[in-house]
Write an enzyme that holds these catalytic residues in place. Structure first.
Site, PDB file in Angstrom:
ATOM      1  N   LEU A 176       0.823  -1.262  -0.108  1.00 43.32           N
ATOM      2  CA  LEU A 176      -0.034  -0.071   0.008  1.00 43.32           C
ATOM      3  C   LEU A 176       0.942   1.087   0.033  1.00 43.32           C
ATOM      4  O   LEU A 176       1.830   1.406   0.829  1.00 43.32           O
ATOM      5  CB  LEU A 176      -0.979  -0.072   1.218  1.00 43.32           C
ATOM      6  CG  LEU A 176      -1.705  -1.135   1.542  1.00 43.32           C
ATOM      7  CD1 LEU A 176      -2.570  -1.266   2.680  1.00 43.32           C
ATOM      8  CD2 LEU A 176      -2.783  -1.406   0.074  1.00 43.32           C
ATOM      9  N   CYS A 177       0.435   2.197  -0.900  1.00 37.66           N
ATOM     10  CA  CYS A 177       1.172   3.450  -0.897  1.00 37.66           C
ATOM     11  C   CYS A 177       0.599   4.473   0.039  1.00 37.66           C
ATOM     12  O   CYS A 177      -0.335   5.014  -0.420  1.00 37.66           O
ATOM     13  CB  CYS A 177       1.090   4.047  -2.430  1.00 37.66           C
ATOM     14  SG  CYS A 177       2.013   5.473  -2.607  1.00 37.66           S
ATOM     15  N   LEU A 178       1.119   4.453   1.282  1.00 35.49           N
ATOM     16  CA  LEU A 178       0.763   5.345   2.328  1.00 35.49           C
ATOM     17  C   LEU A 178       1.916   6.282   2.597  1.00 35.49           C
ATOM     18  O   LEU A 178       3.029   5.861   2.422  1.00 35.49           O
ATOM     19  CB  LEU A 178       0.269   4.636   3.167  1.00 35.49           C
ATOM     20  CG  LEU A 178      -0.917   3.619   3.176  1.00 35.49           C
ATOM     21  CD1 LEU A 178      -1.220   2.914   4.427  1.00 35.49           C
ATOM     22  CD2 LEU A 178      -2.159   4.383   2.571  1.00 35.49           C
TER      23      LEU A 178
END
Length: 269
Positions: free
Chosen positions: A87-89
């Protein structure tokens, strides 16, 4: 790669901290075989489509943690994230320069839960209706403990890549007590372990064909989670406009103005 001495010391301390004072709706621990591999279970908060769902995922920490962030994945299908996808966070390994070494495992998981209950999109997230997310929440316990119904023909899951196909072996190895609760819940609710569904027409008045939500002892601490629920509601409201939230007030004002104009015109005639 093995953890540095700093990472080993830091993650050991954080495990003690999160065990003694777990955040609402969140459980987490490092794998026995690798302190850099953490497993978490998030229980879906009230007032969200994820209510009662059991969401399992992993945090893969770099050897130089806390000076770099972990890779974050959620393995359980949720209707919010692609299963087992990085996940791109701002708190994940997609953004190492924005990571604050003061952030801890609990900070990361609270941030993940907050993002999950919003509608913001990023790499690894998906769109789904509230009904679809509720249906996935109802099947989450079955999915975790059976590997999506693949328990009869399990394949060993690769590192950080736990999808339907491992027969629930990885989940069972990391969460034996929760897994036992899930199997008991499936027996009590007559869930078909191959499909995750319940037999149609069974029970008084005809039972649902899908599994029901089960919230047991391992489902989280709802009485402690009011602050999280409030934050969820606040985020949900922030995503809607003032007009939508005050539609009754606006409708009343429009009706009042209409009546007032009608009276003025009537008096003029």
């Amino acid at each position: 790669m093995s953890a540095s001495k700093a990472a080993q010391k830091r993650l050991t301390r954080e495990y003690k901290s999160i065990s003694e004072n777990p955040p609402p709706y969140i459980q987490a621990h490092p794998s026995d075989s690798n302190i850099l591999e953490w497993h978490y279970v998030i229980t879906g908060p009230e007032d969200t489509p994820y209510h009662g769902g059991q969401y399992w995922g992993t945090l893969m920490f770099p050897p130089n943690y806390p000076f770099a962030p972990p890779a974050i994945r959620m393995h359980t299908p949720s209707g919010r994230f692609q299963p087992s996808t990085r996940l791109c966070l701002s708190i994940s390994d997609f953004h190492p320069k924005s990571f604050n070494p003061a952030w801890e495992v609990s900070t990361i998981l609270i941030g993940l839960l907050s993002f999950m209950t919003s509608e913001e999109m990023t790499t690894g997230s998906v769109s789904a209706t509230a009904a679809e997310r509720r249906a996935l929440a109802a099947r989450s316990r079955w999915w975790n403990s059976t590997g999506g119904g693949s328990h009869a023909k399990a394949n060993v899951a690769g590192k950080g890549n736990v999808k339907a196909g491992d027969g629930g072996a990885k989940f069972r190895g990391e969460w034996p007590e929760i897994d036992a609760e899930n199997w008991e819940w499936m027996r009590e609710n007559k869930v078909d372990v191959a499909t995750g569904n319940r037999p149609c027409g069974s029970g008084a008045g005809g039972a649902s064909c899908g599994p029901q939500l089960g919230i047991g002892a391992g489902a989280g601490s709802g009485h402690q989670g009011r602050a999280v629920v409030d934050a969820v509601v606040q985020q949900r409201d922030a995503g809607t406009g003032w007009l939508h939230r005050n539609k009754l007030l606006v409708a009343g004002a429009v009706l009042f103005i209409y009546v007032l104009i009608a009276r003025i015109l009537g008096n003029g005639e």
